[in-house]
Scaffold this motif. Structure first.
Motif, PDB file in Angstrom:
ATOM      1  N   GLN A 127       0.830  -1.209   0.000  1.00  0.00           N
ATOM      2  CA  GLN A 127       0.000   0.000   0.000  1.00  0.00           C
ATOM      3  C   GLN A 127       0.868   1.263   0.000  1.00  0.00           C
ATOM      4  O   GLN A 127       0.581   2.233  -0.716  1.00  0.00           O
ATOM      5  CB  GLN A 127      -0.933   0.005   1.214  1.00  0.00           C
ATOM      6  N   GLN A 128       1.961   1.220   0.812  1.00  0.00           N
ATOM      7  CA  GLN A 128       2.857   2.376   0.850  1.00  0.00           C
ATOM      8  C   GLN A 128       3.529   2.575  -0.517  1.00  0.00           C
ATOM      9  O   GLN A 128       3.686   3.697  -0.990  1.00  0.00           O
ATOM     10  CB  GLN A 128       3.919   2.188   1.939  1.00  0.00           C
ATOM     11  N   SER A 129       3.928   1.453  -1.134  1.00  0.00           N
ATOM     12  CA  SER A 129       4.564   1.548  -2.453  1.00  0.00           C
ATOM     13  C   SER A 129       3.602   2.101  -3.479  1.00  0.00           C
ATOM     14  O   SER A 129       3.985   2.926  -4.323  1.00  0.00           O
ATOM     15  CB  SER A 129       5.053   0.166  -2.905  1.00  0.00           C
ATOM     16  N   GLU A 130       2.345   1.677  -3.453  1.00  0.00           N
ATOM     17  CA  GLU A 130       1.344   2.196  -4.383  1.00  0.00           C
ATOM     18  C   GLU A 130       1.127   3.692  -4.168  1.00  0.00           C
ATOM     19  O   GLU A 130       1.019   4.467  -5.130  1.00  0.00           O
ATOM     20  CB  GLU A 130       0.023   1.445  -4.214  1.00  0.00           C
ATOM     21  N   LYS A 131       1.103   4.089  -2.885  1.00  0.00           N
ATOM     22  CA  LYS A 131       0.894   5.506  -2.571  1.00  0.00           C
ATOM     23  C   LYS A 131       2.079   6.320  -3.084  1.00  0.00           C
ATOM     24  O   LYS A 131       1.898   7.378  -3.696  1.00  0.00           O
ATOM     25  CB  LYS A 131       0.736   5.681  -1.060  1.00  0.00           C
ATOM     26  N   ARG A 132       3.295   5.822  -2.874  1.00  0.00           N
ATOM     27  CA  ARG A 132       4.483   6.529  -3.354  1.00  0.00           C
ATOM     28  C   ARG A 132       4.515   6.592  -4.880  1.00  0.00           C
ATOM     29  O   ARG A 132       4.911   7.601  -5.471  1.00  0.00           O
ATOM     30  CB  ARG A 132       5.742   5.845  -2.818  1.00  0.00           C
ATOM     31  N   GLN A 134       1.911   6.660  -6.808  1.00  0.00           N
ATOM     32  CA  GLN A 134       0.928   7.695  -7.175  1.00  0.00           C
ATOM     33  C   GLN A 134       1.524   9.076  -6.970  1.00  0.00           C
ATOM     34  O   GLN A 134       1.347   9.972  -7.805  1.00  0.00           O
ATOM     35  CB  GLN A 134      -0.331   7.572  -6.309  1.00  0.00           C
ATOM     36  N   GLU A 135       2.235   9.247  -5.829  1.00  0.00           N
ATOM     37  CA  GLU A 135       2.831  10.551  -5.543  1.00  0.00           C
ATOM     38  C   GLU A 135       3.883  10.889  -6.592  1.00  0.00           C
ATOM     39  O   GLU A 135       3.978  12.037  -7.055  1.00  0.00           O
ATOM     40  CB  GLU A 135       3.451  10.552  -4.136  1.00  0.00           C
ATOM     41  N   THR A 138       2.240  11.977  -9.703  1.00  0.00           N
ATOM     42  CA  THR A 138       1.738  13.345  -9.548  1.00  0.00           C
ATOM     43  C   THR A 138       2.879  14.335  -9.709  1.00  0.00           C
ATOM     44  O   THR A 138       2.739  15.361 -10.402  1.00  0.00           O
ATOM     45  CB  THR A 138       1.067  13.508  -8.167  1.00  0.00           C
ATOM     46  N   ARG A 166      -4.594  15.409  -5.402  1.00  0.00           N
ATOM     47  CA  ARG A 166      -3.839  14.156  -5.263  1.00  0.00           C
ATOM     48  C   ARG A 166      -3.224  13.958  -3.885  1.00  0.00           C
ATOM     49  O   ARG A 166      -3.072  12.827  -3.434  1.00  0.00           O
ATOM     50  CB  ARG A 166      -2.733  14.096  -6.322  1.00  0.00           C
ATOM     51  N   PHE A 167      -2.839  15.031  -3.245  1.00  0.00           N
ATOM     52  CA  PHE A 167      -2.217  14.898  -1.931  1.00  0.00           C
ATOM     53  C   PHE A 167      -3.184  15.185  -0.807  1.00  0.00           C
ATOM     54  O   PHE A 167      -2.816  15.101   0.371  1.00  0.00           O
ATOM     55  CB  PHE A 167      -0.989  15.822  -1.818  1.00  0.00           C
TER      56      PHE A 167
END
Length: 169
Positions: A127-132, A134-135, A138, A166-167
């Protein structure tokens, strides 16, 4: 003399009849005693056979019950070790096998718990990797907008909108 001979013959016949009757009586008594003795010996033999068979089968029946309990995953049950013969050896073997199964099951449960914790960690990391990711996407989009747009009046609102969407700002 003839009278004497007849008298002796008569006494001999009576004595012979008495002997025959006594022999018959003794024969009947002997037969009765023999039958009674055979019956008593037979009854005692049956009682001894039943007693010995129970002494042999009782430990096996108890071991069978313990084995059934173990097969139902009740590894805490132990068979009583009462003898030093083959049945005692079998009892010790079943108890050792039960302890080993219990230990193996505990190890499996511990490993399952470890795997569950690792799975949770991997999910969090994913989940953290997916969030990063996405970031980073962006940030890339913002970088592209900055490199393509030269007008600050259009660029700043566009960047502000992307960052807030996004953030979560």
């Amino acid at each position: 003399m003839e009278a004497q001979a007849a008298k002796i013959e008569n006494l001999g016949n009576q004595h012979a009849i008495y002997g025959i009757n006594t022999a018959r009586s003794n024969n009947t008594q002997t037969f009765t005693i023999s039958v009674f003795t055979v019956f008593i010996v037979l009854v005692l033999s049956i009682l001894l056979a039943v007693t010995f068979s129970q002494q042999l089968t009782r430990p096996l029946i108890l071991l069978t019950r313990v084995a059934q309990e173990i097969s139902e995953c009740n590894f805490h049950i132990k068979a009583a070790e009462n003898s030093a013969d083959e049945i005692g050896t079998l009892t010790r073997t079943i108890n050792n096998m039960s302890a080993q199964l219990q230990s193996a099951l505990q190890n499996l449960e511990n490993r399952a718990e470890e795997l569950k914790q690792r799975t949770i960690q991997l999910e969090l990391t994913s989940q953290q990797s997916e969030k990063r990711a996405q970031e980073l996407k962006t940030i890339e989009e913002i970088g592209r907008n900055i490199s393509t747009e030269k007008n600050l009046q259009k660029l700043l609102p566009s960047i502000t909108q992307i960052v807030s969407e996004r953030f979560g700002f």
